[in-house]
Design a protein around this motif. Structure first.
Motif, mmCIF file in Angstrom:
data_model
loop_
_atom_site.group_PDB
_atom_site.id
_atom_site.type_symbol
_atom_site.label_atom_id
_atom_site.label_comp_id
_atom_site.label_asym_id
_atom_site.label_seq_id
_atom_site.Cartn_x
_atom_site.Cartn_y
_atom_site.Cartn_z
ATOM 1 N N ARG A 110 8.084 -0.820 -10.905
ATOM 2 C CA ARG A 110 7.382 0.310 -11.521
ATOM 3 C C ARG A 110 8.251 1.556 -11.633
ATOM 4 O O ARG A 110 8.180 2.283 -12.625
ATOM 5 C CB ARG A 110 6.114 0.625 -10.720
ATOM 6 C CG ARG A 110 5.060 -0.467 -10.819
ATOM 7 C CD ARG A 110 3.792 -0.075 -10.095
ATOM 8 N NE ARG A 110 2.790 -1.127 -10.181
ATOM 9 C CZ ARG A 110 1.494 -0.910 -10.318
ATOM 10 N NH1 ARG A 110 1.041 0.323 -10.402
ATOM 11 N NH2 ARG A 110 0.653 -1.925 -10.377
ATOM 12 N N HIS A 114 9.690 3.032 -16.980
ATOM 13 C CA HIS A 114 9.785 3.947 -18.116
ATOM 14 C C HIS A 114 11.185 3.928 -18.722
ATOM 15 O O HIS A 114 11.340 3.858 -19.954
ATOM 16 C CB HIS A 114 9.399 5.358 -17.697
ATOM 17 C CG HIS A 114 7.959 5.510 -17.350
ATOM 18 N ND1 HIS A 114 7.414 6.699 -16.907
ATOM 19 C CD2 HIS A 114 6.924 4.609 -17.364
ATOM 20 C CE1 HIS A 114 6.126 6.532 -16.676
ATOM 21 N NE2 HIS A 114 5.814 5.274 -16.930
ATOM 22 N N THR A 135 -3.947 -0.939 -16.432
ATOM 23 C CA THR A 135 -3.248 0.025 -15.574
ATOM 24 C C THR A 135 -1.888 0.384 -16.147
ATOM 25 O O THR A 135 -1.472 1.554 -16.143
ATOM 26 C CB THR A 135 -3.083 -0.541 -14.155
ATOM 27 O OG1 THR A 135 -4.382 -0.815 -13.593
ATOM 28 C CG2 THR A 135 -2.362 0.451 -13.251
ATOM 29 N N LEU A 136 -1.197 -0.615 -16.691
ATOM 30 C CA LEU A 136 0.122 -0.374 -17.271
ATOM 31 C C LEU A 136 0.019 0.461 -18.538
ATOM 32 O O LEU A 136 0.714 1.479 -18.682
ATOM 33 C CB LEU A 136 0.808 -1.700 -17.564
ATOM 34 C CG LEU A 136 2.124 -1.625 -18.340
ATOM 35 C CD1 LEU A 136 3.163 -0.825 -17.568
ATOM 36 C CD2 LEU A 136 2.641 -3.021 -18.666
ATOM 37 N N THR A 138 -2.291 2.410 -19.760
ATOM 38 C CA THR A 138 -2.763 3.785 -19.617
ATOM 39 C C THR A 138 -1.670 4.680 -19.035
ATOM 40 O O THR A 138 -1.543 5.844 -19.418
ATOM 41 C CB THR A 138 -4.031 3.854 -18.760
ATOM 42 O OG1 THR A 138 -3.814 3.194 -17.495
ATOM 43 C CG2 THR A 138 -5.212 3.208 -19.457
ATOM 44 N N ASP A 139 -0.861 4.139 -18.131
ATOM 45 C CA ASP A 139 0.282 4.905 -17.620
ATOM 46 C C ASP A 139 1.277 5.194 -18.738
ATOM 47 O O ASP A 139 1.772 6.325 -18.876
ATOM 48 C CB ASP A 139 0.971 4.128 -16.494
ATOM 49 C CG ASP A 139 2.269 4.779 -16.053
ATOM 50 O OD1 ASP A 139 2.208 5.849 -15.411
ATOM 51 O OD2 ASP A 139 3.346 4.238 -16.367
ATOM 52 N N ALA A 142 -0.112 7.858 -21.075
ATOM 53 C CA ALA A 142 -0.055 9.201 -20.496
ATOM 54 C C ALA A 142 1.351 9.786 -20.545
ATOM 55 O O ALA A 142 1.515 11.013 -20.577
ATOM 56 C CB ALA A 142 -0.557 9.163 -19.052
ATOM 57 N N HIS A 143 2.378 8.928 -20.570
ATOM 58 C CA HIS A 143 3.769 9.388 -20.547
ATOM 59 C C HIS A 143 4.460 9.279 -21.906
ATOM 60 O O HIS A 143 5.692 9.306 -21.977
ATOM 61 C CB HIS A 143 4.557 8.608 -19.487
ATOM 62 C CG HIS A 143 4.177 8.978 -18.090
ATOM 63 N ND1 HIS A 143 3.135 8.374 -17.421
ATOM 64 C CD2 HIS A 143 4.684 9.902 -17.229
ATOM 65 C CE1 HIS A 143 3.022 8.896 -16.222
ATOM 66 N NE2 HIS A 143 3.936 9.825 -16.077
ATOM 67 N N GLY A 167 -7.981 8.505 -15.824
ATOM 68 C CA GLY A 167 -6.702 9.013 -15.352
ATOM 69 C C GLY A 167 -5.780 9.545 -16.433
ATOM 70 O O GLY A 167 -4.696 10.070 -16.127
ATOM 71 N N ILE A 168 -6.162 9.439 -17.693
ATOM 72 C CA ILE A 168 -5.314 9.928 -18.778
ATOM 73 C C ILE A 168 -5.650 11.385 -19.061
ATOM 74 O O ILE A 168 -6.824 11.751 -19.157
ATOM 75 C CB ILE A 168 -5.504 9.075 -20.041
ATOM 76 C CG1 ILE A 168 -5.004 7.653 -19.798
ATOM 77 C CG2 ILE A 168 -4.772 9.687 -21.239
ATOM 78 C CD1 ILE A 168 -5.155 6.734 -20.980
#
Length: 207
Positions: A110, A114, A135-136, A138-139, A142-143, A167-168
């Protein structure tokens, strides 16, 4: 330059799976399969989290020669079996667990994900496609690492455990396209997030 494309079914009440993580509660009809097959045709690499990847290993190898499988599933299974590259973002998956597709699967931790995905996005040309893996994706969303978000809106309330966009932070989107089918109540709405520069300005190709 590749696009990172997320394709995810979402229920009317905003979940990607039913209670207890039960994806079978989602209204996955033939339209769902057709859209997924079309997205795989445009892809050169699939991207998963560890849980989704383990599920794919259990399901897709058996569909290659399954006479009861629909043509879309047989096509997707054949791509898994022959030429798709796979990247799995996981801190728990080990190489010993990869019982199929091992020569084309890379495991990325993890903390490195990125940077690795930015490299792949710059180097490759075909889509990098995400199925499942809430989970992946949405992360990544967000980035600023999602170029296209394909939401398959399913006609069902499933009352799941985790809403799709938990969480976003606040984020805007530009509409790229809408797809419907004559014999299905599923609607695909495709967006470009406004926190990422898209590699192309053309519309979504559904062919």
């Amino acid at each position: 330059m590749a696009k990172i494309v997320v394709s995810s079914m979402v229920s009317l009440d905003g979940y990607t799976e039913g209670a207890g993580g039960d994806v079978s509660q989602m209204p996955m009809d033939r339209a769902f399969a057709q859209h997924n097959a079309d997205r795989v045709r445009a892809a050169g690499r699939l991207l998963f989290g560890g849980t989704s990847y383990r599920g794919m290993m259990q399901y897709w190898p058996d569909q290659v020669d399954n006479p009861e499988a629909i043509p879309e599933d047989r096509y997707i299974a054949s791509r898994y079996a022959t030429d798709l590259s796979l990247t799995v973002v996981s801190d728990t998956l080990t190489e010993d667990e990869v019982t199929v597709w091992g020569d084309r699967t890379e495991i990325v931790r993890r903390t490195d994900a990125h940077d690795r995905l930015r490299q792949l996005r710059e180097r490759e040309t075909d889509d990098i496609l995400v199925f499942g893996s809430r989970t992946l994706w949405t992360d990544l969303l967000a980035h600023g690492l999602v170029d296209e978000l394909h939401l398959l809106l399913g006609p069902k309330v499933v009352v799941g455990d985790h809403r799709a966009f938990d969480g976003i932070p606040p984020l805007g989107f530009d509409l790229l396209g809408v797809r419907t089918w004559k014999d299905s109540s599923v609607v695909v709405v495709t967006y470009r997030p406004d926190n990422v520069a898209a590699p192309t300005d053309r519309g979504v190709d559904y062919n």
